[in-house]
Design a protein around this motif. Sequence first.
Motif, PDB file in Angstrom:
ATOM      1  N   VAL A  34     -12.259  -9.151  11.943  1.00 22.63           N
ATOM      2  CA  VAL A  34     -11.826  -8.781  10.597  1.00 22.63           C
ATOM      3  C   VAL A  34     -12.884  -7.929   9.930  1.00 22.63           C
ATOM      4  O   VAL A  34     -14.030  -7.858  10.383  1.00 22.63           O
ATOM      5  CB  VAL A  34     -11.548 -10.035   9.715  1.00 22.63           C
ATOM      6  N   ARG A  35     -12.471  -7.308   8.823  1.00 20.71           N
ATOM      7  CA  ARG A  35     -13.385  -6.552   7.992  1.00 20.71           C
ATOM      8  C   ARG A  35     -13.072  -6.964   6.559  1.00 20.71           C
ATOM      9  O   ARG A  35     -11.911  -6.998   6.151  1.00 20.71           O
ATOM     10  CB  ARG A  35     -13.143  -5.065   8.221  1.00 20.71           C
ATOM     11  N   LEU A  36     -14.103  -7.302   5.812  1.00 19.35           N
ATOM     12  CA  LEU A  36     -13.914  -7.665   4.411  1.00 19.35           C
ATOM     13  C   LEU A  36     -14.029  -6.406   3.572  1.00 19.35           C
ATOM     14  O   LEU A  36     -15.033  -5.700   3.629  1.00 19.35           O
ATOM     15  CB  LEU A  36     -14.950  -8.705   3.983  1.00 19.35           C
ATOM     16  N   GLU A  37     -12.955  -6.110   2.805  1.00 23.20           N
ATOM     17  CA  GLU A  37     -12.908  -4.898   1.990  1.00 23.20           C
ATOM     18  C   GLU A  37     -12.410  -5.247   0.597  1.00 23.20           C
ATOM     19  O   GLU A  37     -11.275  -5.691   0.439  1.00 23.20           O
ATOM     20  CB  GLU A  37     -11.945  -3.873   2.606  1.00 23.20           C
ATOM     21  N   SER A  38     -13.247  -5.057  -0.400  1.00 26.16           N
ATOM     22  CA  SER A  38     -12.868  -5.270  -1.803  1.00 26.16           C
ATOM     23  C   SER A  38     -12.227  -6.638  -2.025  1.00 26.16           C
ATOM     24  O   SER A  38     -11.196  -6.758  -2.684  1.00 26.16           O
ATOM     25  CB  SER A  38     -11.907  -4.174  -2.270  1.00 26.16           C
ATOM     26  N   GLY A  39     -12.808  -7.657  -1.433  1.00 26.49           N
ATOM     27  CA  GLY A  39     -12.297  -9.014  -1.612  1.00 26.49           C
ATOM     28  C   GLY A  39     -11.081  -9.355  -0.787  1.00 26.49           C
ATOM     29  O   GLY A  39     -10.503 -10.417  -0.936  1.00 26.49           O
ATOM     30  N   ARG A  40     -10.670  -8.455   0.087  1.00 21.59           N
ATOM     31  CA  ARG A  40      -9.515  -8.695   0.958  1.00 21.59           C
ATOM     32  C   ARG A  40      -9.958  -8.696   2.402  1.00 21.59           C
ATOM     33  O   ARG A  40     -10.931  -8.046   2.772  1.00 21.59           O
ATOM     34  CB  ARG A  40      -8.468  -7.608   0.756  1.00 21.59           C
ATOM     35  N   VAL A  41      -9.207  -9.404   3.215  1.00 19.16           N
ATOM     36  CA  VAL A  41      -9.483  -9.462   4.646  1.00 19.16           C
ATOM     37  C   VAL A  41      -8.580  -8.454   5.346  1.00 19.16           C
ATOM     38  O   VAL A  41      -7.358  -8.496   5.210  1.00 19.16           O
ATOM     39  CB  VAL A  41      -9.225 -10.877   5.209  1.00 19.16           C
ATOM     40  N   ALA A  42      -9.180  -7.530   6.090  1.00 24.20           N
ATOM     41  CA  ALA A  42      -8.424  -6.549   6.868  1.00 24.20           C
ATOM     42  C   ALA A  42      -8.612  -6.874   8.342  1.00 24.20           C
ATOM     43  O   ALA A  42      -9.745  -7.022   8.815  1.00 24.20           O
ATOM     44  CB  ALA A  42      -8.928  -5.135   6.573  1.00 24.20           C
ATOM     45  N   LEU A  43      -7.504  -7.007   9.055  1.00 19.20           N
ATOM     46  CA  LEU A  43      -7.579  -7.276  10.495  1.00 19.20           C
ATOM     47  C   LEU A  43      -7.870  -5.970  11.211  1.00 19.20           C
ATOM     48  O   LEU A  43      -7.318  -4.928  10.891  1.00 19.20           O
ATOM     49  CB  LEU A  43      -6.271  -7.903  10.967  1.00 19.20           C
ATOM     50  N   ARG A  44      -8.768  -6.017  12.199  1.00 21.97           N
ATOM     51  CA  ARG A  44      -9.270  -4.789  12.823  1.00 21.97           C
ATOM     52  C   ARG A  44      -8.343  -4.206  13.877  1.00 21.97           C
ATOM     53  O   ARG A  44      -8.433  -3.028  14.185  1.00 21.97           O
ATOM     54  CB  ARG A  44     -10.650  -5.048  13.415  1.00 21.97           C
ATOM     55  N   HIS A  45      -7.493  -4.996  14.471  1.00 21.88           N
ATOM     56  CA  HIS A  45      -6.618  -4.493  15.528  1.00 21.88           C
ATOM     57  C   HIS A  45      -5.166  -4.620  15.073  1.00 21.88           C
ATOM     58  O   HIS A  45      -4.793  -5.628  14.483  1.00 21.88           O
ATOM     59  CB  HIS A  45      -6.842  -5.274  16.826  1.00 21.88           C
ATOM     60  N   PRO A  46      -4.322  -3.624  15.352  1.00 17.93           N
ATOM     61  CA  PRO A  46      -2.934  -3.674  14.877  1.00 17.93           C
ATOM     62  C   PRO A  46      -2.107  -4.829  15.454  1.00 17.93           C
ATOM     63  O   PRO A  46      -1.112  -5.229  14.864  1.00 17.93           O
ATOM     64  CB  PRO A  46      -2.347  -2.316  15.295  1.00 17.93           C
ATOM     65  N   LEU A  47      -2.506  -5.385  16.586  1.00 20.63           N
ATOM     66  CA  LEU A  47      -1.765  -6.509  17.162  1.00 20.63           C
ATOM     67  C   LEU A  47      -2.243  -7.865  16.635  1.00 20.63           C
ATOM     68  O   LEU A  47      -1.625  -8.889  16.889  1.00 20.63           O
ATOM     69  CB  LEU A  47      -1.875  -6.496  18.694  1.00 20.63           C
ATOM     70  N   MET A  48      -3.336  -7.864  15.886  1.00 21.24           N
ATOM     71  CA  MET A  48      -3.899  -9.111  15.380  1.00 21.24           C
ATOM     72  C   MET A  48      -2.930  -9.890  14.485  1.00 21.24           C
ATOM     73  O   MET A  48      -2.820 -11.103  14.627  1.00 21.24           O
ATOM     74  CB  MET A  48      -5.216  -8.843  14.659  1.00 21.24           C
ATOM     75  N   PRO A  49      -2.199  -9.242  13.567  1.00 21.24           N
ATOM     76  CA  PRO A  49      -1.267 -10.024  12.747  1.00 21.24           C
ATOM     77  C   PRO A  49      -0.243 -10.791  13.585  1.00 21.24           C
ATOM     78  O   PRO A  49       0.064 -11.947  13.297  1.00 21.24           O
ATOM     79  CB  PRO A  49      -0.584  -8.976  11.858  1.00 21.24           C
ATOM     80  N   SER A  50       0.261 -10.160  14.646  1.00 19.99           N
ATOM     81  CA  SER A  50       1.223 -10.845  15.514  1.00 19.99           C
ATOM     82  C   SER A  50       0.586 -12.026  16.228  1.00 19.99           C
ATOM     83  O   SER A  50       1.205 -13.084  16.367  1.00 19.99           O
ATOM     84  CB  SER A  50       1.798  -9.877  16.554  1.00 19.99           C
ATOM     85  N   ALA A  51      -0.646 -11.856  16.678  1.00 24.07           N
ATOM     86  CA  ALA A  51      -1.344 -12.942  17.359  1.00 24.07           C
ATOM     87  C   ALA A  51      -1.609 -14.111  16.415  1.00 24.07           C
ATOM     88  O   ALA A  51      -1.415 -15.274  16.775  1.00 24.07           O
ATOM     89  CB  ALA A  51      -2.653 -12.439  17.956  1.00 24.07           C
ATOM     90  N   VAL A  52      -2.016 -13.800  15.199  1.00 19.89           N
ATOM     91  CA  VAL A  52      -2.284 -14.852  14.211  1.00 19.89           C
ATOM     92  C   VAL A  52      -0.991 -15.574  13.868  1.00 19.89           C
ATOM     93  O   VAL A  52      -0.925 -16.798  13.862  1.00 19.89           O
ATOM     94  CB  VAL A  52      -2.950 -14.261  12.942  1.00 19.89           C
TER      95      VAL A  52
END
Length: 157
Positions: free
Chosen positions: A19-37
């Motif tokens: 992940v990457r923390l951006e402006s208080g939000r969590v951004a997943l680094r890989h496009p398939l990560m949301p599906s895996a989570v």
Amino acid sequence: MCEDPDRHVLPEAEEAGLVRLESGRVALRHPLMPSAVYGSASFAARRVVHHLALAQVPSGDPDRRAWHMAAAKLVPDEAIAATLEETAGRPRRRGGDRVAAEALERAAELSPEGRQRARRLLDAIELAGRCPHAPHRVRTRLHPVRGPVPGTPRART
């Protein structure tokens, strides 16, 4: 005072490159990560997410609302099934047979046993049959309707 057990998780996930923390939000680094989570989460956790998402969906987007309601439901619910069937009508009118078949299939899953369930499943099968090259096929995990359902045609030509 109780310590937050998750306060070390985000820095560790960021160090691991997940992940990457951006402006208080969590951004997943890989496009398939949301599906895996999502896929690894329990039904209870997914249900909470869908209920939270429902609060964010504008009232002018009934299709997204219907899909979130359906995803948060585990047992038959005729009201949600009817809403999802209504949702299926929009892509169906535009020639989106695959999307309509998926909506009708989920509506059948949420329908109590009987005529409505059989009709929705039959409609889903018919629409899925119109798109033979699409990856979606009506799943056979639906419980079969027991015996003939009065007033429901056996086959369509």
